[in-house]
Each structure stands twice: as structure tokens, then as C-alpha cells.
Design an enzyme around this catalytic site. Structure first.
Site, short mmCIF file in Angstrom:
data_model
loop_
_atom_site.label_atom_id
_atom_site.label_comp_id
_atom_site.label_asym_id
_atom_site.label_seq_id
_atom_site.Cartn_x
_atom_site.Cartn_y
_atom_site.Cartn_z
N ARG A 127 0.86 -1.19 0.00
CA ARG A 127 0.00 0.00 0.00
C ARG A 127 0.90 1.24 0.00
O ARG A 127 1.92 1.28 0.70
CB ARG A 127 -0.91 0.05 1.24
CG ARG A 127 -2.05 -0.93 1.24
CD ARG A 127 -3.12 -0.58 0.21
NE ARG A 127 -4.25 -1.49 0.24
CZ ARG A 127 -4.37 -2.59 -0.52
NH1 ARG A 127 -3.42 -2.93 -1.38
NH2 ARG A 127 -5.45 -3.34 -0.44
N GLU A 186 -4.10 7.17 -5.25
CA GLU A 186 -4.27 6.34 -6.45
C GLU A 186 -5.56 6.76 -7.14
O GLU A 186 -6.57 6.85 -6.46
CB GLU A 186 -4.34 4.86 -6.07
CG GLU A 186 -3.01 4.36 -5.57
CD GLU A 186 -3.00 2.87 -5.26
OE1 GLU A 186 -4.00 2.18 -5.55
OE2 GLU A 186 -1.99 2.41 -4.71
N HIS A 211 -1.28 -0.19 -9.72
CA HIS A 211 -1.85 -1.14 -8.77
C HIS A 211 -2.42 -2.37 -9.48
O HIS A 211 -3.64 -2.63 -9.44
CB HIS A 211 -2.93 -0.46 -7.90
CG HIS A 211 -3.14 -1.16 -6.59
ND1 HIS A 211 -3.48 -0.51 -5.42
CD2 HIS A 211 -3.08 -2.48 -6.25
CE1 HIS A 211 -3.61 -1.39 -4.45
NE2 HIS A 211 -3.37 -2.59 -4.92
#
Ligand code: DGY
Length: 349
Positions: A267, A296, A315
Site C-alpha cells: 500500500r 491512487e 496497482h
């Protein structure tokens, strides 16, 4: 767990099920499930559609917060992603009939678990099924960063490739290197096994708990500072919890080798991103490969995109086709089991 096992599990749970939830859609007698995007993998949706009335955000994008709050009122279950913040506000507007939240992710830092527990709302997630895909992507990102693949490809395409040259596009190799794993759970171990096949010299790990599997892999438990000091590659696979938030700060980067490669597939919030940018700009570390950032998506004007020694991916750790299908099935199976008061295949306790 594959699709068939999951499906068998769900149908048998439902058969056995004590179907006693009174909050179901009164006209159809079916449970109501809200799904936060229109493009969730079909295999999971098919499982749900057999038993539930589905309401879905109409677009293949994160549902806007206001729309989300409007849409969850009165539902029995929420099928969400890691981009949907599940907090008190969502639980309040959803109402007391809400029985289960199921996220299509192994990470659950977006869910207020304490509040869910207090209200008796079950929470499902997707461990195990994405371990290999995420470990594979971590290796791909590590090598892409250390062997400068994006930079090399751009050079080849734009005329920078003039001749073979001895010092052209060189970077650190894995053979004989010391690799430090921060976080040594399922994904950390799967990465370590893959790393080992590159004939590394040592694998170190830092974890809050003792890991019995480390012996078999040949990984050595060390303190965080020692790992930073000794490692040629530092790979982050730890979950985001209060203790890990911004553990990679200015002081951590300063303890690392100037030749070190930093890789994060966990993360973004484990990293103080300004400190990382400073470390990359000032060559305090050699390079970074990031599959996760804050926020993000990462804004296009982020300095990280301008740095040659940084690779940023959007991601995609678990993004193999089979993995995403299985994640969707497990997310659905969690919902169906919870709605029928059966044991969930992957419940967060
Ligand atoms: C997860 O599952 O938490 C990953 O970050 C995305 O698949």
C-alpha cells in the site's frame, strides 16, 4: 480455492442455510446486494444473481461517494473494492439490516473493521487466491526497475540506442544480493521463494511475528534498521496498519544503501512519498518500483513520473485473468454464506 470448490461450498451452505433474514426485498423475497462498479468479473456476479437482487453502480469506475451513500440504503450486502471507503457514515446510511461487506481484495485498510464488528456486520476478503499473481508481479516490477526496462525501451524507440556500450543501461543484479522482505506473510513468503531461485546470497525479513516458514525458505529474521542497512533490494509486502503507516520515511531511506532498489506492492501509505521523492532525486537510494502510491491514481504531475530511477505501475499486483475471476467468486461466496448464516470462506475476524 478454485471456482468449483467455491461454488460447491456456497450451494451446500445455502442448502444447509438457516434462511431467516427478514430484511430481504419484500416483493421478491431475495437479498439485496449493492456492487460498487459495473465491471466486476462476471463469474462472481453469476453466483450472486442466482440468489440476490443486484444493484450496481452504472459505470466502470469508482462510485462517487455521494452516489454510494445514496445507493446503499436498505441493502443486505455490499460488494466493494479497495477504493471504496467503508466507514461509519456508510454503515449508518446503509441501515441496521446490512449483514455483510465483502471486498474484492486481500487488503482491508479501507474498511472500519472495529465499527463493523460493533454492529455485527460480517466482513469478507480474498486472501490466498491472489498470492501467486502478486508475487509474480513483484518480481516483474523488481527486475523492471533494477534492469531499467522502461528507460531502455524508450531509448531503443527514440534513437538513443547508438551502439552496444559496456556501461549502457546497467543496473544491479539479483545473483549474490541480499534481499530484505518487509512483511513476511503469504505474499512476502511467495516473493521470497521466487527471489531465492535467482541465487541470492541472503534473504532477510522483518515482521511483527515469528514466521515458522522462514526456516524452510532460509530467510533470517532481523530488526528493521538492520534490514535497511544490509539489503541490496528492499521489498515491501506488509499490510497497512497504524504501526506500518509511513514506516518508510526520510530516516529509513537514509539508512538504506545508496545502491539499494526499493519495491512496494503493498500500500502506498507505508511510504512517506515526499521522503521517497527526495531520496530518489538525491540518489540516496538507487531506484524504486511502485505498484502502489498515494493517492491512487497518482496525479500525472507527480515528480515520481519524471524520475528515470522510478517505475510506477497502476496497482496491478493481482491482475491475472484467472486471479481476478477467482477473487470475484470468493467475494460473492463470502456474501452468500453470510446472508445465509453459513460459515464464510474468508471472513475477517
Ligand atoms: C489487494 O487485494 O489488496 C491488492 O492490493 C489488489 O488486488
Amino acid at each position: 480455492m478454485n471456482y468449483k470448490t467455491l461454488f460447491g461450498y456456497v450451494t451446500s451452505s445455502v442448502r444447509k442455510g438457516l434462511v431467516n433474514n427478514l430484511s430481504r426485498n419484500m416483493s421478491t423475497g431475495r437479498f439485496r446486494v449493492y456492487i460498487t462498479r459495473s465491471d466486476m468479473p462476471e463469474s462472481g456476479l453469476d453466483l450472486l444473481k442466482k440468489k440476490c437482487d443486484i444493484k450496481t453502480w452504472k459505470e466502470a469506475s469508482t462510485v462517487p461517494r455521494e452516489e454510494f451513500l445514496k445507493s446503499v440504503a436498505g441493502v443486505d450486502a455490499i460488494y466493494c473494492t479497495l477504493s471504496d471507503k467503508i466507514d461509519q457514515e456508510v454503515l449508518n446510511v446503509a441501515g441496521p439490516q446490512l449483514k455483510v461487506i465483502s471486498t474484492i481484495s486481500v487488503g482491508y485498510d479501507h474498511i472500519d473493521l472495529t465499527e463493523c464488528k460493533k454492529r455485527g456486520i460480517k466482513v469478507g476478503y480474498t486472501p490466498n487466491v491472489l498470492t501467486d499473481a502478486t508475487a509474480e508481479l513483484t518480481m516483474a516490477l523488481l527486475l523492471t526497475t533494477s534492469r531499467r526496462l522502461p528507460e531502455a525501451q524508450l531509448d531503443a524507440k527514440t534513437g538513443g540506442w547508438v551502439s552496444w556500450a559496456p556501461n549502457y543501461m546497467t543496473g544491479p543484479g539479483l545473483k549474490g544480493a541480499t534481499v530484505g522482505m518487509v512483511g513476511f506473510g503469504r505474499i512476502g513468503q511467495a516473493v521470497a521463494k521466487r527471489v531465492k531461485s535467482f541465487e541470492t546470497a541472503r534473504i532477510l525479513y522483518f515482521s511483527r511475528s515469528e514466521r515458522a516458514e522462514a526456516n524452510e525458505i532460509g530467510a533470517i529474521k532481523v530488526e528493521f534498521d538492520e534490514l535497511l542497512k544490509e539489503s541490496d533490494f528492499v521489498i515491501v509486502c506488509a499490510p497497512l496498519v497504524p504501526e506500518t503507516k509511513e514506516m518508510f520515511n526520510k530516516s529509513a531511506f537514509e539508512k538504506m544503501k545508496r545502491s539499494a532498489v526499493f519495491v512496494n506492492t503493498s500500500r502506498g501509505a507505508l511510504v512517506d512519498q515526499n521522503a521517497l521523492i527526495y531520496a530518489l532525486e538525491n540518489k540516496i537510494i538507487w531506484g524504486a518500483g511502485l505498484d502502489v502510491t498515494t493517492p491512487e491514481p497518482l496525479p500525472l504531475d507527480s515528480p515520481l513520473f519524471k524520475l528515470k530511477n522510478c517505475v510506477v505501475l497502476p496497482h496491478i499486483g493481482s491482475a491475472t485473468i484467472d486471479t481476478r475471476n477467482t477473487m470475484s467468486e470468493l467475494t460473492a461466496a463470502n456474501i452468500l454464506a453470510a446472508l445465509h448464516n453459513a460459515k464464510m470462506p474468508a471472513e475477517l475476524k
